[in-house]
Scaffold this motif. Structure first.
Motif, PDB file in Angstrom:
ATOM      1  N   MET A 131      -6.500  -3.111 -10.080  1.00 16.44           N
ATOM      2  CA  MET A 131      -5.354  -3.879  -9.595  1.00 16.44           C
ATOM      3  C   MET A 131      -5.778  -5.265  -9.111  1.00 16.44           C
ATOM      4  N   ALA A 132      -6.946  -5.343  -8.488  1.00 21.29           N
ATOM      5  CA  ALA A 132      -7.394  -6.611  -7.910  1.00 21.29           C
ATOM      6  C   ALA A 132      -7.880  -7.592  -8.960  1.00 21.29           C
ATOM      7  N   PHE A 133      -8.496  -7.101 -10.035  1.00 21.74           N
ATOM      8  CA  PHE A 133      -9.140  -7.998 -10.989  1.00 21.74           C
ATOM      9  C   PHE A 133      -8.520  -7.991 -12.380  1.00 21.74           C
ATOM     10  N   LEU A 171      -0.520   6.471  -7.558  1.00 13.82           N
ATOM     11  CA  LEU A 171      -0.984   6.574  -8.933  1.00 13.82           C
ATOM     12  C   LEU A 171      -0.021   5.921  -9.917  1.00 13.82           C
ATOM     13  N   ALA A 172       1.284   6.061  -9.676  1.00 12.54           N
ATOM     14  CA  ALA A 172       2.270   5.561 -10.636  1.00 12.54           C
ATOM     15  C   ALA A 172       2.232   4.041 -10.757  1.00 12.54           C
ATOM     16  N   VAL A 173       2.128   3.332  -9.635  1.00 16.37           N
ATOM     17  CA  VAL A 173       2.144   1.873  -9.685  1.00 16.37           C
ATOM     18  C   VAL A 173       0.952   1.324 -10.487  1.00 16.37           C
ATOM     19  N   PRO A 174      -0.281   1.765 -10.212  1.00 13.34           N
ATOM     20  CA  PRO A 174      -1.403   1.257 -11.017  1.00 13.34           C
ATOM     21  C   PRO A 174      -1.302   1.637 -12.491  1.00 13.34           C
ATOM     22  N   ILE A 175      -0.833   2.863 -12.777  1.00 14.26           N
ATOM     23  CA  ILE A 175      -0.714   3.291 -14.171  1.00 14.26           C
ATOM     24  C   ILE A 175       0.308   2.435 -14.911  1.00 14.26           C
ATOM     25  N   LEU A 176       1.465   2.230 -14.300  1.00 15.44           N
ATOM     26  CA  LEU A 176       2.488   1.406 -14.927  1.00 15.44           C
ATOM     27  C   LEU A 176       2.024  -0.048 -15.055  1.00 15.44           C
ATOM     28  N   SER A 177       1.317  -0.528 -14.039  1.00 10.98           N
ATOM     29  CA  SER A 177       0.824  -1.904 -14.075  1.00 10.98           C
ATOM     30  C   SER A 177      -0.208  -2.090 -15.187  1.00 10.98           C
ATOM     31  N   PHE A 178      -0.975  -1.054 -15.465  1.00 12.90           N
ATOM     32  CA  PHE A 178      -1.963  -1.137 -16.541  1.00 12.90           C
ATOM     33  C   PHE A 178      -1.292  -1.451 -17.874  1.00 12.90           C
ATOM     34  N   PHE A 179      -0.088  -0.927 -18.050  1.00 13.62           N
ATOM     35  CA  PHE A 179       0.663  -1.186 -19.279  1.00 13.62           C
ATOM     36  C   PHE A 179       1.549  -2.433 -19.137  1.00 13.62           C
ATOM     37  N   THR A 180       1.099  -3.338 -18.245  1.00  9.72           N
ATOM     38  CA  THR A 180       1.777  -4.615 -17.968  1.00  9.72           C
ATOM     39  C   THR A 180       3.251  -4.421 -17.621  1.00  9.72           C
ATOM     40  N   GLY A 188       9.475  -0.097  -7.262  1.00 12.74           N
ATOM     41  CA  GLY A 188      10.783   0.511  -7.050  1.00 12.74           C
ATOM     42  C   GLY A 188      10.927   1.850  -7.742  1.00 12.74           C
ATOM     43  N   THR A 189      10.442   1.941  -8.978  1.00 11.92           N
ATOM     44  CA  THR A 189      10.514   3.201  -9.719  1.00 11.92           C
ATOM     45  C   THR A 189       9.625   4.254  -9.070  1.00 11.92           C
ATOM     46  N   ALA A 190       8.470   3.831  -8.554  1.00 11.78           N
ATOM     47  CA  ALA A 190       7.557   4.770  -7.882  1.00 11.78           C
ATOM     48  C   ALA A 190       8.192   5.351  -6.631  1.00 11.78           C
ATOM     49  N   ARG A 255       0.345  -7.441  -5.674  1.00 11.88           N
ATOM     50  CA  ARG A 255      -0.694  -6.686  -6.364  1.00 11.88           C
ATOM     51  C   ARG A 255      -1.958  -6.592  -5.513  1.00 11.88           C
ATOM     52  N   TRP A 256      -2.345  -7.712  -4.881  1.00  6.76           N
ATOM     53  CA  TRP A 256      -3.517  -7.709  -4.025  1.00  6.76           C
ATOM     54  C   TRP A 256      -3.295  -6.825  -2.795  1.00  6.76           C
ATOM     55  N   CYS A 257      -2.076  -6.825  -2.296  1.00 11.37           N
ATOM     56  CA  CYS A 257      -1.744  -5.971  -1.153  1.00 11.37           C
ATOM     57  C   CYS A 257      -1.936  -4.506  -1.515  1.00 11.37           C
ATOM     58  N   PHE A 258      -1.482  -4.146  -2.713  1.00 16.36           N
ATOM     59  CA  PHE A 258      -1.622  -2.756  -3.157  1.00 16.36           C
ATOM     60  C   PHE A 258      -3.086  -2.412  -3.382  1.00 16.36           C
TER      61      PHE A 258
END
Length: 274
Positions: A131-133, A171-180, A188-190, A255-258
């Motif tokens: 998430m950070a990089f 887990l959901a936020v990083p996984i979804l973020s991985f798929f941009t 919100g969905t999480a 994103r950095w906060c998460f």
């Protein structure tokens, strides 16, 4: 075992009330349900009350899941009003998340807590680094996972989350973020995913804990009603504030906060093993 002087009782009550406030903000801001804060606080409160080690963590997890029902509802509703809940994704992933919750509730009682803590701490650290990089949001979009990866990922989200007593956002936020996936929509969905995890999860912990020895007073199985009542008013009150912050601060900062949140979580879990 349950003799507590009034001063200590008031102090512990104040801790739970304050914890609810912090959990509510985190729930709205990051979509994580607040359980990652509530579980350790409840654990140490039960430790101070000399609750049996055999049930201490179980009650902390079960009670945390019950609080997420209330906090998650307020958070998810606030995000939904702002258009940041993907209902189509919930319909697609929801049944498999619920399936993972059922598995996790059953498996949780038969797997070493130390092993679970270490595995989750490692996962949280890896996710925090990602998430950070990760590149900015304008990179080439990755397609959302298809069958069977979609079912595997959503089942894992439900399984791990319910065993740790947390909402699905960790887990959901990083996984979804991985798929941009847009970060605000992911958060919100999480928050809504947390409801899918918390409702059956808390019911399962309540049922599995019926008749267990050494439970704290006012417990329904592994769900402590006294702790629940102390936490939910402030958590429900502050959840909309967290949602407002999520839609106010820049997406990169969010994103950095998460990422920082997950890094702290990972360190806390690893140190708790020693």
């Amino acid at each position: 075992m349950f003799d507590v002087d009034p001063g200590q009782a008031l102090f512990l009550l104040a801790i739970l009330v304050a914890t609810g406030g912090v959990a509510g903000i985190i729930s709205g801001l990051l979509g994580v349900g607040g359980g990652i804060v509530i579980v350790p606080v409840l654990f140490f409160v039960f430790l101070a009350l000399d609750i049996s080690e055999a049930v201490r963590m179980h009650v902390a997890v079960g009670t945390s899941l019950a609080t997420i029902i209330f906090t998650g509802f307020i958070s998810a509703r606030s995000h939904w009003k702002r258009g940041s809940v993907d209902m189509d994704l919930l319909k697609s992933w929801g049944p498999w998340i619920a399936f993972g919750v059922v598995l996790g509730t059953i498996i949780g009682g038969n797997v070493s807590g130390t092993v679970l803590t270490l595995v989750f701490a490692i996962i949280a650290a890896l996710v925090a680094i990602n998430m950070a990089f990760k590149p900015a949001d304008n990179v080439t979009p990755k397609p959302m996972p298809k069958t069977p990866l979609k079912q595997i990922l959503s089942t894992i989200i439900g399984l791990i989350s319910v065993m740790m007593g947390i909402g699905g956002g960790t887990l959901a936020v990083p996984i979804l973020s991985f798929f941009t996936y847009p970060i605000r929509l992911a958060v919100g969905t999480a928050a809504a995913i947390g409801l899918i995890i918390a409702i059956p999860g808390s019911i399962g912990y309540a049922l599995f804990g019926l008749g267990a020895e050494g439970l704290p007073p006012f417990s329904l199985g592994y769900v402590n009603l006294a702790g629940l009542i102390a936490i939910i008013p402030t958590s429900m009150l502050t959840a909309p504030l967290g949602v407002k912050l999520a839609h106010t601060i820049p997406q990169l900062a969010l994103r950095w906060c998460f990422a920082g949140f997950l890094a702290i979580t990972s360190i806390r879990m690893i140190t708790s093993l020693f």
